[in-house]
Write a protein that holds these residues in place. Structure first.
Motif, PDB file in Angstrom:
ATOM      1  N   SER A  56       0.932  -1.141  -0.162  1.00 36.43           N
ATOM      2  CA  SER A  56      -0.059  -0.005  -0.054  1.00 36.43           C
ATOM      3  C   SER A  56       0.627   1.298   0.132  1.00 36.43           C
ATOM      4  O   SER A  56       2.011   1.385   0.481  1.00 36.43           O
ATOM      5  CB  SER A  56      -0.912   0.050   1.313  1.00 36.43           C
ATOM      6  OG  SER A  56      -1.663  -0.893   1.296  1.00 36.43           O
ATOM      7  N   THR A  57       0.395   2.329  -0.751  1.00 35.20           N
ATOM      8  CA  THR A  57       1.135   3.503  -0.737  1.00 35.20           C
ATOM      9  C   THR A  57       0.064   4.567  -0.370  1.00 35.20           C
ATOM     10  O   THR A  57      -1.154   4.627  -0.344  1.00 35.20           O
ATOM     11  CB  THR A  57       1.718   3.810  -2.086  1.00 35.20           C
ATOM     12  OG1 THR A  57       0.813   3.799  -2.836  1.00 35.20           O
ATOM     13  CG2 THR A  57       2.724   2.636  -2.450  1.00 35.20           C
ATOM     14  N   GLU A  58       0.683   6.038  -0.194  1.00 37.30           N
ATOM     15  CA  GLU A  58       0.125   7.132   0.290  1.00 37.30           C
ATOM     16  C   GLU A  58       0.216   8.188  -1.089  1.00 37.30           C
ATOM     17  O   GLU A  58       1.167   8.483  -1.115  1.00 37.30           O
ATOM     18  CB  GLU A  58       0.654   7.728   1.560  1.00 37.30           C
ATOM     19  CG  GLU A  58       0.757   6.997   2.764  1.00 37.30           C
ATOM     20  CD  GLU A  58      -0.818   6.860   3.339  1.00 37.30           C
ATOM     21  OE1 GLU A  58      -1.773   7.856   3.032  1.00 37.30           O
ATOM     22  OE2 GLU A  58      -1.095   5.893   4.046  1.00 37.30           O
ATOM     23  N   PRO A  59      -0.986   8.398  -1.471  1.00 37.41           N
ATOM     24  CA  PRO A  59      -0.993   9.216  -2.929  1.00 37.41           C
ATOM     25  C   PRO A  59      -1.354  10.631  -2.572  1.00 37.41           C
ATOM     26  O   PRO A  59      -2.200  11.394  -2.734  1.00 37.41           O
ATOM     27  CB  PRO A  59      -2.175   8.572  -3.525  1.00 37.41           C
ATOM     28  CG  PRO A  59      -3.129   8.320  -2.592  1.00 37.41           C
ATOM     29  CD  PRO A  59      -2.371   7.854  -1.446  1.00 37.41           C
ATOM     30  N   ASP A  60      -0.158  11.165  -1.517  1.00 32.44           N
ATOM     31  CA  ASP A  60      -0.416  12.623  -0.953  1.00 32.44           C
ATOM     32  C   ASP A  60       0.788  13.580  -1.878  1.00 32.44           C
ATOM     33  O   ASP A  60       0.657  14.634  -1.230  1.00 32.44           O
ATOM     34  CB  ASP A  60      -0.292  12.582   0.296  1.00 32.44           C
ATOM     35  CG  ASP A  60       0.810  12.042   1.139  1.00 32.44           C
ATOM     36  OD1 ASP A  60       1.814  11.714   0.323  1.00 32.44           O
ATOM     37  OD2 ASP A  60       0.884  11.814   2.252  1.00 32.44           O
ATOM     38  N   GLY A  61       1.373  12.881  -2.668  1.00 33.40           N
ATOM     39  CA  GLY A  61       2.565  13.838  -3.036  1.00 33.40           C
ATOM     40  C   GLY A  61       3.676  14.235  -2.317  1.00 33.40           C
ATOM     41  O   GLY A  61       4.704  14.915  -2.813  1.00 33.40           O
ATOM     42  N   ARG A  62       3.827  13.445  -1.096  1.00 31.88           N
ATOM     43  CA  ARG A  62       4.975  13.695  -0.227  1.00 31.88           C
ATOM     44  C   ARG A  62       5.959  12.464  -0.361  1.00 31.88           C
ATOM     45  O   ARG A  62       5.193  11.488  -0.543  1.00 31.88           O
ATOM     46  CB  ARG A  62       4.440  13.964   1.097  1.00 31.88           C
ATOM     47  CG  ARG A  62       3.767  15.244   1.252  1.00 31.88           C
ATOM     48  CD  ARG A  62       3.444  15.616   2.765  1.00 31.88           C
ATOM     49  NE  ARG A  62       2.453  14.475   3.234  1.00 31.88           N
ATOM     50  CZ  ARG A  62       1.774  14.891   4.330  1.00 31.88           C
ATOM     51  NH1 ARG A  62       2.261  15.534   5.297  1.00 31.88           N
ATOM     52  NH2 ARG A  62       0.821  13.703   4.857  1.00 31.88           N
TER      53      ARG A  62
END
Length: 339
Positions: A56-62
């Protein structure tokens, strides 16, 4: 997708403690996947189904750093990354293969004490690395579910009908304990039992033998912990055992009237079945029933006492309920256990 070369790029002798570390950022899509190629008879076998691990990943641009445990075997020669789908760019800072501490767990042992030792268990996905502490192995959910996988073991289900779990948690968890007859870290969905862990944690025994799929060889275990992201979890002990372990623990295994429909003026029994799922004798417990509404009342004492129960023993307790008017009746059971 992207891979590191068209042919053999490196050669690594695999073990469970190795993991892939990737630092990247993106703004769309919520998951990536690594594939690996290994050698067969000295030749690169290419990327094939069954040799992949999603994360899983965090698609927040950071920028985020992700750890992926492949649980691979043999010799690996190449990697392939399928980055998160969606629109926009995916930026990658680096990809590394890192050797973690090797497990010294005895494959013939069905007991893990996690104080100052991870016991060969790893957070495959959904959680931070298992940290070794004096209290136990700690992880933090970075998604709504963390999957913890144990080392390869050599156990027989028939002689180990119970699982004992000692877990502390900052929030409630739904726990799924999986088992597998293979060592490839693939767990059939039907090979599981489910139980709840309240906030603060608890010790609990689970009767694995109630599952018709619990049979034969046990080569690996997995704990899947479902809860809110940010929940902190401490594993203290896990054991497969012939008998219940730990302190006395009363579990209500059944509570219902003997008749689903009862005529007005005709008494019916309400029966509760309780079991001591702990490893020590239960001194005593008090069970009380309350009937809500005007449609029925309990006849006689509303409290019943369960006297000493040996580990694994069960007992039935009953009350009389008399309907006085048509309608539904809500029954509530309360249990108070004597230490």
């Amino acid at each position: 997708y992207m891979h590191d070369s068209a042919g053999q790029a490196f050669e690594i002798t695999c073990n469970d403690s190795q993991y892939i570390e990737i630092r990247m950022r993106h703004e769309d899509g919520e998951g990536g996947e690594f594939f690996w190629a290994d050698t067969t008879a000295g030749a690169d076998a290419g990327f094939t189904a069954g040799k992949e691990r999603g994360f899983s990943t965090e698609p927040d641009g950071r920028w985020h750093t992700y750890h992926v445990y492949p649980l691979w075997s043999g010799r690996v020669t190449r990697l392939r990354l399928d980055p998160p789908g969606g629109e926009g760019e995916v930026e990658i800072d680096y990809i590394r293969i890192i050797q973690g501490p090797l497990s010294s767990h005895d494959p013939a042992s069905a007991t893990w004490s996690f104080r100052n030792d991870n016991g060969g268990w790893i957070a495959v996905s959904g959680g931070s690395h298992l940290a070794q502490t004096a209290e136990g192995a700690k992880t933090k959910l970075v998604a709504e579910s963390v999957n913890l996988t144990g080392p390869v073991v050599n156990l027989q289900a028939k002689s180990l009908p119970y699982a004992f779990v000692d877990v502390a948690s900052s929030a409630p968890l739904t726990v799924m304990l999986y088992w597998s007859a293979t060592d490839d870290a693939n767990f059939p969905g039907c090979n599981q039992v489910v139980f709840e862990i309240p906030a603060g944690g608890t010790t609990t025994n689970v009767r694995l033998s109630e599952s018709p799929m619990y049979d034969g060889e046990i080569k690996r275990l997995r704990l899947s912990l479902d809860g809110e992201a940010g929940t902190e979890v401490t594993l203290k002990q896990l054991a497969l055992a012939a008998e219940p372990q730990g302190p006395a623990s009363l579990k209500v295994t059944g509570f219902a009237p003997t008749a689903a429909l009862a005529a007005v003026g005709t008494r019916t029994a309400v029966v509760a079945k309780v079991e001591n799922l702990g490893g020590q004798p239960l001194a005593a417990a008090t069970l009380s029933v309350r009937a809500e509404g005007e449609q029925a009342h309990l006849v006689g004492a509303t409290e019943q006492t369960v006297k000493e129960l040996a580990p694994g023993a069960s007992q039935e307790v009953s009350w009389e309920l008399e309907p006085t008017a048509p309608g539904q009746v809500k029954l509530t059971l309360s249990v108070s256990q004597t230490p």
